[in-house]
Design an enzyme around this catalytic site. Sequence first.
Site, PDB file in Angstrom:
ATOM      1  N   GLU A 153       6.929   4.132  -1.935  1.00 39.97           N
ATOM      2  CA  GLU A 153       6.211   4.527  -3.145  1.00 39.97           C
ATOM      3  C   GLU A 153       6.158   6.043  -3.218  1.00 39.97           C
ATOM      4  O   GLU A 153       5.914   6.723  -2.222  1.00 39.97           O
ATOM      5  CB  GLU A 153       4.770   3.995  -3.147  1.00 39.97           C
ATOM      6  CG  GLU A 153       4.614   2.505  -3.328  1.00 39.97           C
ATOM      7  CD  GLU A 153       3.144   2.096  -3.424  1.00 39.97           C
ATOM      8  OE1 GLU A 153       2.296   2.972  -3.734  1.00 39.97           O
ATOM      9  OE2 GLU A 153       2.856   0.920  -3.174  1.00 39.97           O
ATOM     10  N   GLU A 195       0.282  -0.614   2.602  1.00 40.13           N
ATOM     11  CA  GLU A 195      -0.780   0.336   2.924  1.00 40.13           C
ATOM     12  C   GLU A 195      -1.950  -0.311   3.685  1.00 40.13           C
ATOM     13  O   GLU A 195      -3.091  -0.331   3.205  1.00 40.13           O
ATOM     14  CB  GLU A 195      -1.261   1.024   1.643  1.00 40.13           C
ATOM     15  CG  GLU A 195      -0.155   1.845   0.985  1.00 40.13           C
ATOM     16  CD  GLU A 195      -0.599   2.579  -0.272  1.00 40.13           C
ATOM     17  OE1 GLU A 195      -1.772   2.436  -0.683  1.00 40.13           O
ATOM     18  OE2 GLU A 195       0.234   3.300  -0.847  1.00 40.13           O
TER      19      GLU A 195
END
Length: 856
Positions: free
Chosen positions: A520, A270
Amino acid sequence: MGPAPPSTSPATGRPVPSSYLHSSSAFFRDTSGRAILLRGVNFSGSSKAPLGQPSHQLENFWEDAESGNLSFVGRPLDLDDGSADTHLARLRAWGFNVLRFVFTWESLEHQGPGKYDLEYIEYLVKVLYKVKEWGFRVFMDPHQDVWSRFSGGSGAPLWTLYACGIDPRNITATYGALLHCEYPSAEDPKPNTFPGMIWGTNYTRLVSQTVFTLFFAGKTYAPKCIIDGVNIQDYLQGHFIDAVGALAKRLSEAPGLFEECIIGWDSMNEPGEGLVGHPDLAKLNPSLRLKKGPMPTPLEGMRLGMGEAVEVETWNFGAMGPSKGQKVVIDPKGKRLWLKPEDEASRGGGKWGWKRGDEWEMGTCIWAQHGVWEPTTGALLKPDYFTTLPSDPSHVVEFTDDFFTFHWMSYASTVRLHHPEAIHFIQAPVFHPPPRLPESFLKSRAASSPHYYDGLTLMTKHWNWFNADALGLIRGKYWSLMQAIKIGDKAIRQSIQDQLRILKDDTAEVLGQYPTLIGELGCPYDMDEKRAYGYVDGGKGEGDYSSQQKAWDCSLNATDGPNCLNYTSWTYVPDNSHQWGDLWNGEDLSLWSADDLATEVYHDESRDDSDPPSAVESSGNDALQDTSFTSLASSATLPVPLGNSKTLSPATIDSGEGVTSSLILDGARALPAVCRPFPVATVGTPSRIDFDIKSAVFRLSVRVGPEDVSDEKTYTEIYVPYAHYASDLDVGSGSLTSAPYTDSANTSRASLYPGNDKPKSSRSSTPSNVPQRPLELDVTINPSHGEVEIKGQYVRWYYPAPTPPSSVFGTGTGSGGDAEYTIEISRNGGAIARDEDSLNMPGGWNEVCPSTCNIA
C-alpha cells in the site's frame, strides 16, 4: 537475467505452466527469465464493509451484524450492470497488471463461528474469473484495520468481540475505540465531524490493544481466557485461518484461477501488536507517533473499561507532528466494556454457541483478572507485564519473533495446503522488518509486502514544503524530530526514495533473495478542506488536483530510481464520492471517483483506416527500423458513469484499439502521477527507472548479461501511457496536443494537468454524436542497442546479448560480460500541452515542478 528459471516448481517439484511467476530472486521472473514488475492497485477499499453499510451509517449497523443479515455480495464489483468491465478496462488502460484483492474475515464468517457465507464465496469466484478475463494477476488480501468494523475499522466478525468478553455496544461510551457512525456519541452521532485519520489511534485504545494481544499472545498473557476448551488465542486464530482456508479451498476447485490469475496470498493486513512489549502501562508507548484526540494510557483505558470517569490528555496533530492539548474528563457513566454474565447468556455464548472456562469471570477486565491492575483502587500492579514472558521474566519479548512468526507459519501452512504454488506475501507490522522465517516454509515462493505512506501528507491532508524521515525516526536513526526534517522538494523526494530502499533492503537482509512489493501507498484527495471539490474559496480550486498530483508523484517516484519496486497503490473504489470519500472512516484515497465524471454519454465510432499513423523516430548505435502502429478501429460504447460496456474487451485494451480519452481520463484524479511508464517485463534486470512528469521523458537502464537474448517472443516490454504520450487526446470541445490550447484539458472535473482554473468548461463531455478517434503514441525512442516496435500503449525493445568481456560494449561492461543498456522515450513536440495561463497560478504546474525541479 542469469540462468533460465527452473522448469519445475521449487515448492512442489511439478512442471511449471507458462503462466508461472518465479519469486526466487529480487525480481519476479516469468518462465523465460524476464524480470517482471507488478504494478497495480488495491481492489478495493469498498470491500471493507457490506454493500449498503458505509461506515458513517448507524442505521442497521448493529442490528444486521447481530442477526447475520448482511452481505458483501457486490463488493468490489457489480457483475450485473456492465460496470465491472468498464472499471477493469480502465485499470488495464492505466497499465496496471496486478490487483491486491481485498476481502475480510467478516465477509466469510459473519453468521457465526464456523458458518461461512457460501453465496459470497461463489460471488468471489465469479469476480476473480472476471478479473482473470481482463488479464490481471492477483494476490489475496485478508484485510483488517484495528480488528473490526465494530472497533472502528474492518476485518473480523462481530462475534469475535463477544468471544473476547467484550460488549461491543459499550465501546463508544468507554472510549475503547472511536466508531465513525457513533462519533462523538452513540446518542447524538455526527459522523461528518469525525476527525481525519483518527481511526488509526484505535490501535492504541483498549479494544484493539486487548483483542490483538489475545489473538497473538493470549496463551502467554491471558491463560484464564479459555473458550470451548482452548485458549482464546487458539480459538481466534483457528477460526481466522480456517475461514481463509475455506475460501482457498473453494478457489482451488475453480479451474484456471491459481497461477493463471491468483499468484499468492498476503498475510493479515497491518497486524496490531496489542499490548505486547509495552514498557509501562501507566504511560503511552514512547515509540507511538500517531497521537490525536483524547489518548488514554493503557491503564486509563482499563479504568474507563470498568466504567470509571478518567481525566486524560488530548493531542493535536499538525505539520510538526503530535502536540499536547488540554486534558479532558471522559465519563462512561458506569457503562463497562466487559460483557455482563446475564448478557453472556443472551448475546455471548448463549447466542453464538461457545462455552467459557470457569476461571474466566464475566463483567470484569480480563487484565485485572490476570493481576495487572486492581479495579477497586485503580492501582497498577504490573506496569511491565507485557514486556517479558510470565514464565521466564528474563526473556524480553519481541512481537514479530515471539508471536507473529508462529501465527504466520500456521496461516501459511493452511494456505499452501490448498494452494501449493502460492507466493506468500509477508507483511509485518507497519515499518517493521519482516520476520525471519525458515526456508522450509518459504520454499522460494515468497515476497515481502510492506506498506508505506507519506504520513505527514496523509495526516495533515496538505502537501507541505517540508517532510520527515518517518522510517528513520521509528528505527532510531535520529535523536530528535528536527534531525529527521527534510526541506524542499528535492530533499523530500530523495528521503522517501531512500526509505523505500531500506524496506527493499529489509527483504534481502531478513528473508533473502526475494522480491519486494509495496502493498500500500497512497495520497488523500480531500486535501485542504476538499479544495479540489470546490468546497472552499468560492469553488475556485474545483478540479485542481495539483497538490495531490505532487504527493503521488513523490511517492511513486520513490518506487522508481534504483529501487525498481513492485507496488499496489491504495485504492480504487467504484462508489467513491466527494462527500463521503471511500465510504470508510472518512478516507478519500481512491484514484477514481464517480463525482469526477462528466455527465453526458458519448459513443466511440469506427475510425477510417485512412487516418495517418503516428511516426516513431528511433536512434541508437545499432541500425534501427522506423516503427509505427496501424490505426485501429474502435466501436466501444463507453458510458458515463456506468452502462453497457459489452464492446470493450481485453484484446482491444491491450492493442490500444479500445483505449479512448474518456476511458482513461473521466473520473481519474491526479492521473499524470498515477499513470506512468514502467518496464513490465525486462530481458536482463532493470537497474534504474526515471520519469520526469513535467517533460514526460522516460529513461530506463537495464543490466544485460551474455545469456540475455531477446527474440520475437522474448523482449523487454515497456508500458508507455497515452495519458502522457498520445499524439492528441480528444476530450470535450478540444484536444490535448503538442500545440497550445485555450479550452478544457479533460472531460472530467479533474484536469489532466494541474492548475486548470476553468471548472465549468472542464466538465464538458464529448456529445454522443461526436466520434472519438482511437489514440496513438507519438514518440521518439532512443535505445542504446537494438530496435523497437509499438503495440498500443506498449513498446517492445529487442536487443542482442553483450559481447564477451574483452570487448568494450555500449556504456560499459561488468563482470562476466554484463553491460548496461539504456532507452529514452519522449513525446514528439514535448509534453502534452497545458493551459499556459495556469502554469504560474498558485498550485499551477510551475509551482508543482519549477524549472529547477530535480527529479530523482
